[in-house]
Write a protein that holds these residues in place. Structure first.
Motif, PDB file in Angstrom:
ATOM      1  N   TRP A 195      54.190 -95.835 -45.519  1.00  0.00           N
ATOM      2  CA  TRP A 195      54.108 -97.223 -45.043  1.00  0.00           C
ATOM      3  C   TRP A 195      52.756 -97.838 -45.356  1.00  0.00           C
ATOM      4  O   TRP A 195      52.656 -98.955 -45.854  1.00  0.00           O
ATOM      5  N   MET A 196      51.664 -97.087 -45.045  1.00  0.00           N
ATOM      6  CA  MET A 196      50.319 -97.609 -45.284  1.00  0.00           C
ATOM      7  C   MET A 196      50.059 -97.801 -46.774  1.00  0.00           C
ATOM      8  O   MET A 196      49.420 -98.780 -47.183  1.00  0.00           O
ATOM      9  N   SER A 197      50.543 -96.881 -47.582  1.00  0.00           N
ATOM     10  CA  SER A 197      50.341 -97.004 -49.027  1.00  0.00           C
ATOM     11  C   SER A 197      51.023 -98.264 -49.557  1.00  0.00           C
ATOM     12  O   SER A 197      50.462 -98.991 -50.386  1.00  0.00           O
ATOM     13  N   THR A 198      52.223 -98.539 -49.044  1.00  0.00           N
ATOM     14  CA  THR A 198      52.919 -99.763 -49.438  1.00  0.00           C
ATOM     15  C   THR A 198      52.172-100.987 -48.941  1.00  0.00           C
ATOM     16  O   THR A 198      52.072-102.001 -49.633  1.00  0.00           O
ATOM     17  N   ALA A 199      51.626-100.882 -47.701  1.00  0.00           N
ATOM     18  CA  ALA A 199      50.883-102.002 -47.120  1.00  0.00           C
ATOM     19  C   ALA A 199      49.616-102.304 -47.906  1.00  0.00           C
ATOM     20  O   ALA A 199      49.214-103.472 -48.028  1.00  0.00           O
ATOM     21  N   VAL A 200      48.957-101.295 -48.445  1.00  0.00           N
ATOM     22  CA  VAL A 200      47.759-101.514 -49.262  1.00  0.00           C
ATOM     23  C   VAL A 200      48.142-102.101 -50.624  1.00  0.00           C
ATOM     24  O   VAL A 200      47.455-102.977 -51.161  1.00  0.00           O
TER      25      VAL A 200
END
Length: 533
Positions: free
Chosen positions: A133-138
């Motif tokens: 999720w965080m990787s997509t958010a970045v």
């Protein structure tokens, strides 16, 4: 007007540096992991509520919701109200449950109800879920300067800068820095959304009337969609298969069910959110923060939906490039492209900063929560050999050692997220990544807690098998099956599979030990009533 100006870049850099400054303010006040992970359990309802909203509204939402409204229509807006259906469940059931146990991690409960295997499995799934999720958010907001400059701004360096800035102030300030920067970023996020909506209204000839008419003419304002594949299918199985699997369509029933399952999963078993409840001064503050979150969540969804409508009307009369660089132009790039080509100097920088704010508020929370889960559910669990952290570990040299360990681990997770973000774009559009891959984790996680809290027959092997089978089926349907699930259904189907398999396998194991049943919801409520009387 094309691309971003020097003033816009200066504003972006100034914003990133300001967030690091806020993190530095809280550096000296931390004496233990209780301060670093839970802000000393000292936060009031207002910043916590705004922090939860800012956390769950990453740049994925900022770019994907307007894009999905243009693709699927206003039918998706119906899902935003389902957060209010979660309020009584969260406030009356889960919040008191967690609050009375004084947890660091939501997954500590699972060891009490089942065993350490279930605790580690759930915590591991959470960490994997949030890293993706965080990787997509970045990745999502890093597209903004790249798309805004026609592919001239380098994408990978932009991802690296954004990821490392968010990591750095999280390392410095811990949970207090996360919550207070989230409050600032909520203001920037909401302000940028309102400003963009107002400016687009003035850019569209005819204003609001034209925006609505353009959507209506395209058939995007109906709430009961007609799906040709379902109408043409003969037989019950064929109709169900078309209804659940057809791509490019959203249905009202699917929207309501998927939104409810998604919301209830996030708000009850996601460590990112649960950790906010645990950082409040009291159960009353936690409940008030959730009411605030529900209202703001719905409001932001409506604003983003309107932004999508406005962009749809604007680009009905303005040309879009066929591609950016060597990549075919995607629907979700319309917003950053509009910012660069239609916004005056300075305003463009503010609006891109709002995109950055949306992501940084999500990444800082995710990194801190993943660190908490790893430290509490793996590192400390193995180190002390106890279900929860002994009180002695919260003081003196032990506390300082664990605090240093937590900071280094935070840095490591942040760097890993940043590296993975550089490759996320290969998985497809943001809508696909968010709807299928990320939400696929939600159902199995919620099922583990439901089986433990509500049923008396669930056993550790059963819930582990149910969760793993559910994840494998979701990934197969997402990436390998010839007929894949529609983006609306992964969380719901994952929940059903995990519940069915988990309970079925548990029946084969026999009855649980009596001491494990003390941690079901019914038994805990009896205990609370006895204590209060």
């Amino acid at each position: 007007m094309a691309g971003l100006h020097v003033v816009d870049w200066v504003l972006l850099v100034a914003y990133l540096l300001a967030m690091v400054g806020v993190g530095a303010l809280f550096y000296k006040g931390q004496k233990s992991t209780k301060d670093f992970f839970l802000a000393g359990r000292s936060m009031s309802w207002l910043p916590v509520g705004l922090s939860v909203v800012a956390t769950l509204f990453s740049a994925i939402s900022y770019m994907a919701i307007p894009s999905s409204i243009q693709t699927y229509g206003l039918i998706l807006v119906a899902g935003s109200v389902m957060v209010f259906a979660c309020v009584p469940i969260v406030n009356k059931v889960f919040m008191p449950f967690y609050s009375r146990m004084k947890l660091y991690s939501a997954y500590e409960y699972l060891e009490r109800r089942f065993d350490v295997r279930v605790r580690c499995l759930a915590s591991g799934i959470f960490i994997l879920w949030r890293v993706v999720w965080m990787s997509t958010a970045v990745y999502a907001p890093s597209l903004a300067p790249w798309a805004a400059t026609g592919g001239k701004a380098p994408l990978i360096p932009t991802i690296v800068v954004l990821g490392l800035f968010a990591t750095f102030y999280t390392v410095l300030g811990g949970m207090k820095a996360v919550i207070w920067t989230d409050v600032i970023q909520f203001v920037v996020l909401f302000g940028g959304m309102v400003l963009a909506s107002i400016l687009i209204i003035f850019e569209v000839e005819g204003g609001l009337a034209t925006i609505w008419q353009q959507m209506a003419d395209a058939g995007k304002t109906v709430f009961v969609a007609s799906i040709p594949e379902v109408q043409q299918a003969t037989g019950l199985w064929a109709k169900l298969k078309a209804y659940f699997c057809v791509q490019g369509h959203a249905t009202l029933l699917g929207t309501l069910i998927a939104s409810f399952v998604g919301h209830i999963g996030f708000y009850t078993v996601d460590q990112v959110v649960v950790q906010r409840y645990l950082s409040t001064r009291s159960l009353r503050d936690a409940r008030r923060s959730f009411w605030l979150n529900a209202a703001c969540n719905t409001g932001l969804h409506l604003f983003l939906a309107f932004l999508g409508m406005a962009l749809f009307a604007y680009f009905a009369t303005h040309a879009l490039p066929a591609a950016i660089g060597d990549v075919e132009f995607k629907n979700e790039w319309k917003y950053p492209y509009f910012i660069a080509t239609a916004m005056p100097m300075g305003v463009a920088g503010l609006l891109i900063a709002a995109l950055y704010a949306a992501t940084m508020s999500s990444v800082d929370s995710g990194i801190n929560s993943c660190t908490t889960a790893f430290m509490v559910d793996f590192w400390r669990r193995l180190k002390y050999g106890q279900v929860h952290v002994p009180k002695a570990a919260e003081e003196g040299a032990e506390a300082q050692h664990d605090l240093r360990m937590a900071r280094w681990l935070t840095l490591g997770i942040g760097v890993a997220v940043t590296i993975i973000a550089c490759f996320v774009g290969r998985l497809g559009s943001i809508i696909v990544i968010a709807g299928k891959l990320i939400n696929g984790f939600c159902g199995p996680m919620f099922a583990i807690f439901l089986l433990g809290m509500v049923t008396r027959r669930a056993r550790s092997l059963g819930v582990c098998v149910g969760a793993l089978v559910s994840l494998l089926v979701m990934w197969y349907l997402t990436f390998f099956a010839k007929t894949t699930l529609s983006f609306q259904w992964p969380s719901t189907v994952g929940l059903v599979i995990a519940l069915a398999v988990g309970y079925g396998v548990s029946l084969l194991e026999g009855a649980p030990a009596p001491e494990k049943l003390e941690w079901t919801l019914a038994e805990q409520r009896k205990l609370w009533q006895q204590q209060e009387s």
